[in-house]
Design a protein around this motif. Structure first.
Motif, PDB file in Angstrom:
ATOM      1  N   ARG A 287       0.949  -1.041   0.025  1.00 48.33           N
ATOM      2  CA  ARG A 287      -0.103  -0.208   0.059  1.00 48.33           C
ATOM      3  C   ARG A 287       1.135   1.200  -0.087  1.00 48.33           C
ATOM      4  NH1 ARG A 287      -5.344   0.904   3.848  1.00 48.33           N
ATOM      5  NH2 ARG A 287      -6.091   2.866   3.025  1.00 48.33           N
ATOM      6  N   PHE A 289       2.331   4.770   0.774  1.00 49.58           N
ATOM      7  CA  PHE A 289       2.534   5.803   1.679  1.00 49.58           C
ATOM      8  C   PHE A 289       2.973   7.184   1.373  1.00 49.58           C
ATOM      9  CE2 PHE A 289       4.871   7.528   5.289  1.00 49.58           C
ATOM     10  CZ  PHE A 289       3.819   8.196   5.684  1.00 49.58           C
ATOM     11  N   SER A 305       4.629   0.479   1.753  1.00 55.79           N
ATOM     12  CA  SER A 305       4.418  -0.345   2.927  1.00 55.79           C
ATOM     13  C   SER A 305       3.648  -1.867   2.723  1.00 55.79           C
ATOM     14  CB  SER A 305       3.642   0.432   3.872  1.00 55.79           C
ATOM     15  OG  SER A 305       2.373   0.552   3.441  1.00 55.79           O
ATOM     16  N   GLN A 334       5.429   0.247  14.335  1.00 55.52           N
ATOM     17  CA  GLN A 334       4.582  -0.660  14.118  1.00 55.52           C
ATOM     18  C   GLN A 334       5.321  -2.341  14.402  1.00 55.52           C
ATOM     19  OE1 GLN A 334       4.246  -1.561   9.734  1.00 55.52           O
ATOM     20  NE2 GLN A 334       2.050  -2.466   9.931  1.00 55.52           N
ATOM     21  N   GLU A 338       1.068  -6.489  14.287  1.00 56.88           N
ATOM     22  CA  GLU A 338       0.393  -5.535  13.657  1.00 56.88           C
ATOM     23  C   GLU A 338       0.560  -5.591  12.238  1.00 56.88           C
ATOM     24  OE1 GLU A 338       0.118  -1.845  16.918  1.00 56.88           O
ATOM     25  OE2 GLU A 338       1.656  -1.914  15.590  1.00 56.88           O
ATOM     26  N   GLY A 342      -2.322  -6.919   9.887  1.00 57.43           N
ATOM     27  CA  GLY A 342      -3.201  -5.819   8.805  1.00 57.43           C
ATOM     28  C   GLY A 342      -3.049  -6.121   7.297  1.00 57.43           C
ATOM     29  N   ASN A 345      -4.432  -5.564   3.747  1.00 55.31           N
ATOM     30  CA  ASN A 345      -4.785  -4.263   3.732  1.00 55.31           C
ATOM     31  C   ASN A 345      -3.932  -3.127   4.668  1.00 55.31           C
ATOM     32  OD1 ASN A 345      -6.748  -4.744   1.766  1.00 55.31           O
ATOM     33  ND2 ASN A 345      -8.017  -5.490   3.448  1.00 55.31           N
ATOM     34  N   PHE A 346      -2.783  -3.023   4.228  1.00 55.79           N
ATOM     35  CA  PHE A 346      -1.798  -2.277   5.330  1.00 55.79           C
ATOM     36  C   PHE A 346      -2.388  -0.899   5.342  1.00 55.79           C
ATOM     37  CE2 PHE A 346       0.528  -5.777   3.029  1.00 55.79           C
ATOM     38  CZ  PHE A 346       1.167  -6.365   4.216  1.00 55.79           C
ATOM     39  N   LYS A 347      -2.371  -0.459   6.839  1.00 52.18           N
ATOM     40  CA  LYS A 347      -2.941   0.755   7.048  1.00 52.18           C
ATOM     41  C   LYS A 347      -1.655   1.619   7.977  1.00 52.18           C
ATOM     42  CE  LYS A 347      -7.475  -0.352   7.955  1.00 52.18           C
ATOM     43  NZ  LYS A 347      -8.684  -0.136   9.010  1.00 52.18           N
ATOM     44  N   THR A 348      -1.444   2.788   7.710  1.00 52.97           N
ATOM     45  CA  THR A 348      -0.333   3.451   8.181  1.00 52.97           C
ATOM     46  C   THR A 348      -0.533   3.892   9.802  1.00 52.97           C
ATOM     47  OG1 THR A 348      -0.203   4.641   6.260  1.00 52.97           O
ATOM     48  CG2 THR A 348       0.912   5.766   8.086  1.00 52.97           C
TER      49      THR A 348
END
Length: 406
Positions: A287, A289, A305, A334, A338, A342, A345-348
């Motif tokens: 994903r 960033f 990421s 991170q 986590e 995740g 669907n990796f999130k910041t």
């Protein structure tokens, strides 16, 4: 003009009348000659479509012909192939016949072949001679088999070619001369023919020379082979692997089962990829960033990421040398759990602002694997709590049809 009646049964084409075959018209064109047995005329015009025999023993190959015949003959007067095989082992003991080794394998593929020709071809490959009687076919072992040539088919690449000692391409009736530089003689009674339509090389040779031919053409040519690469990530709340390790299929299955039963563990599977010998493959589950690249926020950079896996397979005989790297593009705040939970669907994480918050973790590998083996990579274990992320990569040889090669 004769008309041919056709009916399709389970994808097999049955030609119920006659084909343009010399035997089929022998009585009409040459009335003075002895009429062939009725069974011979019948099985010469009984056509088997899409007959494919792969890596089979002689007994298995014959059974596949019987099965294909039954599919074609369903509802016909003769539903079973009238074939009898004499006991080769018994005759070998009594008469001193040399038999084809028991580990010998038969392979050939025909889009269309008569039942009689199929039996004769497989019989020749297995060291048997066909006799056509009034009511049955009989396969008998060939005397002095060690020196008797028989026919075998080899799958080769579509661009298959042979050259002589001077580098000139040889083809047609002279194809056997192309094997001279490999030290393989093709005296009278032996032949080599290439069928470009099916990409098969049909060779009539002695058993000893067939082994040399197999080595020369590379029976399963490496240009035809493909490599299926699969990968898994496992997070466990403790250190489990101290150094990289190569596992057999059974060891890998046992390890995955034990790890997933560990409390607090997480297993994720990355997409698989198919590649060729020497062709680099990349798997990315990422994903993007976007972050400011300077204090004035006038320039921006991007950070993918997630997981980036690069693999470059090179075949070494039946083994696979696999080199590449695994990149876990994480953030400093991170945790391993986590990151894995995740997936994909990796999130910041909160608080991430710029390049100082990035934490890429990369491990390189270069291993030699047997087909089906797995390498376990242990480098991702820098967590303060002792957590560990283990990357498993499995390499398997497959043919162009996706079938595993054993």
């Amino acid at each position: 003009m004769k008309h041919t009646s056709k009916r399709r049964i389970s994808g097999v084409l049955l030609v119920s009348l006659c084909l343009s075959s010399p035997l089929a018209h022998a009585n009409e064109e040459q009335p003075d000659q002895k009429k062939p047995p009725k069974l011979q005329r019948e099985l010469t015009t009984f056509w088997l479509r899409d007959l494919e025999i792969e890596d089979a023993t002689f007994e298995t190959a014959i059974e596949q012909i019987r099965k294909k015949y039954r599919q074609c003959a369903h509802g016909a007067k003769r539903e079973e192939l009238p074939l009898r095989i004499t006991k080769a082992e018994t005759q070998a003991e009594e008469r001193g016949l040399a038999m084809v080794p028991k580990d010998f394998r038969i392979e050939f593929a025909e889009n269309g072949i008569s039942a009689l020709a199929a039996v004769r071809k497989v019989g020749a490959m297995g060291g048997y001679r066909l006799k056509v009687g009034e009511s049955e076919l009989i396969l008998r072992p060939v005397p002095d088999l060690a020196d008797a040539p028989y026919v075998k088919s080899y799958a080769v690449p579509p661009d298959f070619r042979l050259t002589d000692a001077d580098g000139n391409r040889v083809k047609g009736p002279n194809l056997g001369k192309g094997f001279a530089r490999f030290g393989i003689p093709f005296p009278e009674g032996t032949t080599a023919l290439y069928n470009p339509r099916t990409s098969h090389l049909v060779v009539r040779q002695t058993h000893r020379n067939h082994e040399l031919v197999r080595q020369a053409v590379g029976h399963r040519d490496q240009r035809q082979l493909q490599v299926l690469l699969t990968s898994k990530l496992v997070h466990i709340p403790r250190a489990w692997l101290e150094k990289d390790r190569v596992m057999s299929e059974r060891q890998f299955e046992t390890s995955i089962r034990d790890l997933t039963r560990t409390k607090g563990s997480t297993l994720v599977t990355a997409p698989s990829v198919v590649t060729r010998n020497g062709q680099k493959a990349t798997v990315e589950v990422i994903r993007e960033f976007i972050y400011p690249a300077n204090k004035d926020r006038t320039k921006f950079g991007s950070y993918d990421s997630g997981l980036a896996l690069t693999m470059d397979p090179a075949l070494e005989g039946t083994k696979i040398r696999l080199a590449g790297e695994v990149a876990l593009n994480m953030f400093k705040n991170q945790t391993a759990v986590e990151f894995v939970t995740g997936f994909p669907n990796f999130k910041t994480p909160p608080g991430v602002k710029g390049v100082d918050d990035l934490d890429p973790r990369i491990t390189e590998f270069d291993v030699v694997l047997e087909s089906g083996q797995t390498v376990a990579l242990s480098s991702f274990k820098s967590e303060p709590k002792g957590d560990q992320i283990i990357a498993f990569i499995t390499a398997t040889l497959i043919d162009p049809a996706g079938r595993r090669i054993r």
